[in-house]
Design a protein around this motif. Structure first.
Motif, mmCIF file in Angstrom:
data_model
loop_
_atom_site.group_PDB
_atom_site.id
_atom_site.type_symbol
_atom_site.label_atom_id
_atom_site.label_comp_id
_atom_site.label_asym_id
_atom_site.label_seq_id
_atom_site.Cartn_x
_atom_site.Cartn_y
_atom_site.Cartn_z
ATOM 1 N N LYS A 438 0.919 -1.249 -0.072
ATOM 2 C CA LYS A 438 0.183 0.376 -0.418
ATOM 3 C C LYS A 438 0.982 1.218 0.030
ATOM 4 N N LEU A 439 0.370 1.933 -1.010
ATOM 5 C CA LEU A 439 1.554 3.484 -0.795
ATOM 6 C C LEU A 439 2.775 3.532 -1.423
ATOM 7 N N GLU A 440 3.729 4.804 -0.525
ATOM 8 C CA GLU A 440 4.727 4.811 -0.569
ATOM 9 C C GLU A 440 5.767 3.495 -0.158
ATOM 10 N N PRO A 441 6.069 3.541 -0.028
ATOM 11 C CA PRO A 441 6.976 2.029 0.794
ATOM 12 C C PRO A 441 8.071 3.276 2.299
ATOM 13 N N CYS A 442 8.054 2.569 3.309
ATOM 14 C CA CYS A 442 8.494 3.241 4.054
ATOM 15 C C CYS A 442 9.757 1.920 4.367
ATOM 16 N N ILE A 443 10.679 2.264 5.688
ATOM 17 C CA ILE A 443 11.739 1.663 5.643
ATOM 18 C C ILE A 443 12.391 1.969 7.469
ATOM 19 N N ASP A 444 12.459 1.691 8.634
ATOM 20 C CA ASP A 444 12.989 2.033 9.164
ATOM 21 C C ASP A 444 14.073 2.371 9.496
ATOM 22 N N GLU A 445 14.942 1.209 9.399
ATOM 23 C CA GLU A 445 16.058 0.888 9.373
ATOM 24 C C GLU A 445 16.507 -0.342 8.255
ATOM 25 N N HIS A 477 10.281 10.619 8.618
ATOM 26 C CA HIS A 477 10.236 9.964 7.358
ATOM 27 C C HIS A 477 11.526 10.496 6.490
ATOM 28 N N GLU A 478 12.662 11.302 7.004
ATOM 29 C CA GLU A 478 14.470 11.373 7.540
ATOM 30 C C GLU A 478 14.784 10.922 6.767
ATOM 31 N N LEU A 479 14.990 10.637 4.915
ATOM 32 C CA LEU A 479 16.590 9.887 5.458
ATOM 33 C C LEU A 479 17.720 9.612 6.177
ATOM 34 N N ARG A 480 18.209 10.851 6.593
ATOM 35 C CA ARG A 480 18.999 10.188 7.781
ATOM 36 C C ARG A 480 18.221 8.992 8.582
ATOM 37 N N PHE A 481 17.010 9.369 8.997
ATOM 38 C CA PHE A 481 16.322 7.960 10.360
ATOM 39 C C PHE A 481 17.144 6.895 9.899
ATOM 40 N N LEU A 482 17.526 6.717 8.070
ATOM 41 C CA LEU A 482 17.414 5.348 7.231
ATOM 42 C C LEU A 482 18.845 3.934 8.446
ATOM 43 N N ASN A 483 19.200 5.284 8.674
ATOM 44 C CA ASN A 483 20.763 4.402 9.502
ATOM 45 C C ASN A 483 21.026 5.049 10.816
ATOM 46 N N ASP A 484 20.246 5.588 11.839
ATOM 47 C CA ASP A 484 20.269 5.884 12.732
ATOM 48 C C ASP A 484 20.208 5.111 13.593
ATOM 49 N N ARG A 486 17.618 3.636 15.132
ATOM 50 C CA ARG A 486 16.594 3.724 15.896
ATOM 51 C C ARG A 486 15.720 3.281 15.079
ATOM 52 N N TYR A 487 14.432 1.950 15.941
ATOM 53 C CA TYR A 487 13.788 2.126 15.590
ATOM 54 C C TYR A 487 12.655 2.403 15.471
ATOM 55 N N GLY A 488 10.958 2.037 14.927
ATOM 56 C CA GLY A 488 9.480 3.062 13.967
ATOM 57 C C GLY A 488 9.583 3.746 13.123
ATOM 58 N N ASN A 489 7.860 3.800 13.553
ATOM 59 C CA ASN A 489 7.813 4.748 12.240
ATOM 60 C C ASN A 489 8.128 5.877 12.193
ATOM 61 N N SER A 490 7.851 7.047 13.722
ATOM 62 C CA SER A 490 9.299 8.036 13.659
ATOM 63 C C SER A 490 10.458 8.267 13.450
ATOM 64 N N ARG A 515 24.877 -10.514 5.205
ATOM 65 C CA ARG A 515 23.468 -10.166 5.793
ATOM 66 C C ARG A 515 23.218 -8.866 5.905
ATOM 67 N N VAL A 516 21.528 -8.322 5.197
ATOM 68 C CA VAL A 516 21.321 -7.392 5.561
ATOM 69 C C VAL A 516 20.220 -7.723 6.440
ATOM 70 N N ALA A 517 19.685 -6.443 7.471
ATOM 71 C CA ALA A 517 18.305 -6.380 7.972
ATOM 72 C C ALA A 517 17.581 -5.360 8.108
ATOM 73 N N TRP A 518 16.663 -5.629 7.807
ATOM 74 C CA TRP A 518 15.147 -4.453 8.020
ATOM 75 C C TRP A 518 13.964 -4.591 8.117
ATOM 76 N N GLY A 519 13.373 -4.062 7.674
ATOM 77 C CA GLY A 519 11.582 -3.605 8.584
ATOM 78 C C GLY A 519 10.951 -2.372 8.152
ATOM 79 N N ARG A 520 9.432 -2.802 7.841
ATOM 80 C CA ARG A 520 9.223 -1.145 8.019
ATOM 81 C C ARG A 520 8.741 -0.610 9.167
ATOM 82 N N ASP A 521 8.129 -1.576 10.295
ATOM 83 C CA ASP A 521 8.616 -0.901 12.016
ATOM 84 C C ASP A 521 8.300 -1.672 12.700
ATOM 85 N N ARG A 522 9.472 -1.749 13.272
ATOM 86 C CA ARG A 522 10.021 -2.769 14.605
ATOM 87 C C ARG A 522 8.856 -2.560 15.629
ATOM 88 N N GLU A 523 8.909 -1.716 15.614
ATOM 89 C CA GLU A 523 7.401 -1.249 16.847
ATOM 90 C C GLU A 523 6.433 -2.005 16.632
#
Length: 927
Positions: A438-445, A477-484, A486-490, A515-523
């Protein structure tokens, strides 16, 4: 046109009058007021809050405007505008008899000449509104002497007897001990005594009061006492588990306040402390107690108009409910009547009302943490455990099947996905999304791990990120959050393209990764915007891209799954399976602990913030603010005030101190009257929440003040006041009727006998359950359902058959505002919409129909019959019938009752007798 004509006339005659003598108020002005105004604005009536027969009142003006007269200024004096207006709807006096031009000219000249109104010429004297019995200090009541020296058991009785003797009345004979026991047990606990209680009391009772005192002490120590008397309090404060109004949504965390009240009564919390805890409990480690402030109906922010005037009005309404709750509950005053104008009867001004608002202007209707310190500790521990959980996930990821191998990998989920591949050396990794759910893709980390298990993608390791574009919101939803880290939608990255996008991470230096790990919202809060098709590529030293993993070999995407797939060791070697199983067990225990820490207890008990600026509002209209008003108590009752910038909590603390000051003439009187009402069905003051001038006068004023002083001197002990009342000869009287006494006092207010009354709804239901042996005595916690839903606009289908928690006492039912229980709601059970100081006692056909034919009654009758049969150990009907009477009515049946019951029980079953007794007056009324 008429106003224009009047002005023309004035223009002609005023010059000639200018040289005339000075206008005299008594000779010239008052006759005009008497002729045209006093009928609507005099001693008997004050329309629009205006009174013109007394100087001080006349100059104040009415409800819709300021001062009536501005001396020397005709244009700014509403009086002249009102009498000379050409608008017939606003001109005064109304109708076909306006003032003559000469009369208007006289009033105009009077205003021009500074509106002189000499002192001492008023025809009426302003009534002293403070000259009222309840506004005066507690009297030092002297216990009266009585003729009948033998009857009184306490000073309470001497006050009652003195009044009876003054009316030529005598008290009724004492009640049979068995009847007194049933009465006091129902009264103090809301449940009948058991047959064993009756037997023990009758064996112990003698000529002295020892047995009676032992019973009262036992009942007051019972946890059932708090459940019973808390209900009286909850009626007054309008407790319910929904918000009310049209939306009527659930308050899932309202019940901690209900439990607090029950505990407070059981613990005999001193009443002054009880008040303080409910007003400022957040400062006293009693957060649930502040639920009192916000028990009333309210429209929450999402339920009101979005325009600013609607918001301001809704806020005014919510603060008003708090002021009303405090003043009517603790002080017995209708202060809310002064929201738009000075109180019509009591010495409470418009300014007083808004000064009271200022005390609670920082209170919001919302959930709060019951124990903030514990909540902080829980969150801190949870954060540490979540980091441990993440570490375990990374360790378990070593046992994930390799991408592209024959083994099918788990389905994609919103929380955590691991793509494992053969070790490859690279400096750049690109994650490309081709489709989403659904909608635009989102990755929390996005995490990239080397063979040693280190996440090299973190920004604090020097990694940098780029993307195809991101949909940026401020601090979200800033690019800098992709590898900071910290998890979660915010703290996530979001593409600016629907269903696609890419992100690339460049490591600080080339490394061997696996290995690569990723999630949409790990909370676990969001599962949309999840990448369902993707490719993971690495660049070699020449910049050429190679795919190392993609979604093609994952199990089919399941929109209903947002959690990782079930643990499995399939395809692993024995030693790997053992390691993975051990890690998985540790992970399971961590998840359980984290889940328990997330359950932070909340209470709908208000949140506190910087107080609103409170202005006096003209006509109560938020769009007509006037002067800023600081916190201050009612001016007629004290001089306590605070600066306008006082801290929020201090405001409530000062208010609580003023209410609980023993010098306050109302607080103790109001509470002892409520206690008296709980025992006799009506208070010494019938209007229990209105001790003002429109309330009823006390039947025994000296007794009320004596009890109030005793209450304060006892340390504000509610239980001690109960003990004083129920051990009195007044309470011990029978209900025996006396025709002569009835002729003198038909309502029984003078207490020449004990005033019997029907049990309330909760007591009837609880007693039926207890009699049948089904009552669940579990205390506290979330309420059980009376309906098929816990809130909403409509569609409340009643629950007809109860089990489990539904067999608890009725005080623990989830109370839906404006919806009464299907069976017992007919017995005058309040709906939480308004404060119920005293329940009415109606008699309607629906009560009999509900109690005789409802499924609840049929089931409890059956349970009662089964209980008796199991206890009787005999097939003989007579012992069973006797046992039914012993349990339900606490007495032996008469011989004719047994003989009448035998054929009924034989033909229709024992449950028919049980059902009949449930419907008898002897079961339903306090003896």
């Amino acid at each position: 046109m008429k106003r224009a004509l009047a002005l023309v006339v004035l223009a002609i005659i005023l010059p000639s009058l200018a040289a005339a003598e000075v206008v005299d108020f008594v000779r010239d002005v008052r006759p005009i007021f008497e002729k045209h105004c006093y009928s609507c604005h005099g001693e008997s009536k004050q329309k629009s809050g205006l009174r013109l027969d007394i100087k001080s009142e006349a100059f104040k003006g009415g409800d819709g405007y300021g001062e009536l007269v501005v001396p020397g200024d005709v244009d700014d004096s509403p009086l002249i505008e009102l009498v000379s207006s050409d608008d017939e709807d606003s001109r005064m006096p109304p109708g076909d008899h306006p003032l003559s031009p000469a009369e208007i000219a006289t009033l105009t000249r009077w205003v021009e000449q500074n509106a002189v109104w000499p002192d001492g010429v008023d025809l009426a004297v302003l009534e002293d509104r403070l000259d009222h019995w309840s506004f005066k200090p507690l009297a030092k009541a002297i216990v009266p002497d009585v003729k009948n020296k033998a009857w009184p058991r306490s000073d309470v009785d001497r006050f009652v007897l003195a009044r009876l003797e003054s009316e030529g009345l005598i008290p009724a004979p004492p009640a049979d001990p068995r009847i007194w026991l049933r009465r006091v047990t129902l009264d103090l606990t809301g449940l009948p005594p058991t047959p064993e209680d009756v037997d023990a009391f009758l064996q112990a009772v003698g000529d002295d009061d020892t047995a009676y005192e032992a019973v009262v002490d036992r009942l007051l120590q019972s946890p059932r006492y708090g459940e019973r008397w808390a209900q009286h309090w909850l009626d007054v404060v309008r407790y319910a588990d929904t918000h009310g109004f049209e939306v009527n949504t659930e308050r899932p965390n309202a019940w901690p306040y209900r439990d607090y009240v029950i505990d407070a009564f059981n613990n005999d919390t001193p009443y002054d402390q009880f008040i303080r805890e409910q007003i400022v409990g957040d400062a006293l480690d009693q957060n649930a107690a502040t639920g009192f402030l916000i028990t009333a109906s309210v429209l929450l922010p999402g339920q009101i108009g979005k325009d600013e005037p609607s918001k301001r009005l809704a806020r005014q309404d919510s603060i008003d409910e708090i002021v009303v709750n405090i003043t009517q509950t603790f002080l017995g005053l209708s202060v809310g009547c002064a929201r738009c104008h000075d109180h019509k009867f009591d010495p409470i001004s418009l300014h007083d009302y808004y000064a009271m608002q200022a005390f609670v202007a920082g209170v919001e209707y919302a959930d709060r943490e019951l124990d903030p310190a514990e909540a902080k500790s829980r969150r801190s521990e949870s954060a540490k455990l979540k980091q441990q959980l993440t570490d375990l996930d990374h360790q378990l990821a070593r046992f994930t099947p390799l991408a592209g191998s024959a083994a099918e990998r788990p389905a994609i989920n919103a929380r955590l996905n691991t793509d494992r591949f053969a070790p490859v050396r690279t400096k750049r990794v690109r994650f490309t999304i081709h489709a989403t759910n659904k909608l635009e893709p989102c990755i929390d980390e996005l995490e990239i791990f080397d063979t040693a298990g280190n996440n090299l993608a973190l920004d604090n390791r020097g990694a940098t990120v780029t993307s195809s574009g991101n949909k940026t919101q401020k601090n979200r939803h800033e690019l800098r959050f992709l590898n900071d880290g910290r998890y979660g939608n915010s703290r996530s990255w979001m593409s600016n393209q629907t269903g696609k996008g890419w992100v690339e991470i460049e490591l600080a230096e080339a490394a061997e990764i696996e290995r690569v790990a990723w999630g949409r919202d790990r909370e676990g809060k969001f599962a949309d915007r999840l990448a369902t098709e993707y490719t993971i590529e690495v660049a070699d030293e020449n910049g050429a891209w190679t795919t190392v993993a993609d979604a093609s070999d994952r199990a089919p995407f399941d929109a209903g799954k947002s959690k990782p797939a079930a643990f499995s060791t399939e395809g692993l070697a024995a030693d790997e399976a053992a390691q993975a199983t051990k890690l998985h067990h540790r992970r399971t225990e961590l998840e359980k602990r984290i889940a328990s820490l997330a359950e932070i207890p909340l209470a709908f008990a208000g949140k506190f913030r910087t107080p609103d600026a409170i202005h006096l509002l003209r006509r109560g209209d938020p769009e007509q603010p006037e002067d800023l008003v600081p916190p201050a108590v009612l001016a007629s009752f004290g001089s306590v005030s605070l600066p306008v910038d006082s801290p929020e909590q201090q405001r409530r603390a000062v208010l609580a101190d003023w209410i609980t000051d023993p010098a306050n003439p109302l607080t103790a009187r109001v509470m002892v009257n409520r206690i008296w009402q709980g025992h006799f069905g009506m208070g010494i003051v019938e209007t229990a929440s209105d001790f003002g001038r429109m309330g009823t006068k006390p039947t025994h004023p000296e007794l009320l003040d004596w009890m109030a002083r005793q209450f304060i001197d006892s340390g504000w002990s509610v239980k001690q006041m109960h003990r004083t009342i129920v051990l009195s000869a007044t309470y011990r009287q029978s209900t025996q009727f006396d025709e002569d006494a009835f002729a003198t006092d038909a309502d029984g207010r003078l207490l020449w006998r004990f005033p019997t009354r029907r049990l309330d709804a909760e007591t009837i239901r609880d007693s039926m359950l207890m009699t049948g042996g089904r009552l669940d005595f579990k205390m506290g916690g979330r309420g059980f359902n009376l309906f098929n839903q816990r809130g909403g606009l409509s569609g409340f289908t009643p629950v007809e058959s109860f089990s489990g928690d539904g067999l608890r006492r009725m005080i623990y039912a989830h109370k839906v505002r404006r919806e009464r229980d299907a069976v017992f709601g007919a017995f005058d059970c309040p709906d939480g919409g308004q404060s119920t100081a005293r329940r009415i006692e109606s008699t309607t056909p629906i009560q009999a129909l509900n109690l005789f034919n409802s499924r609840f009654t049929l089931e409890q009758s059956e349970a009662f019959a089964m209980r008796v049969k199991s206890e009787s150990n005999a097939d003989d009907l007579e012992p069973q019938i006797r046992r039914v009477y012993q349990i339900a009515l606490n007495r032996e049946p008469a011989a004719e009752e047994v003989s009448d019951a035998i054929p009924v029980v034989r033909d229709y079953g024992l449950q028919s007798l049980c059902r009949a007794l449930f419907n008898s007056n002897e079961f339903l009324f306090l003896p």
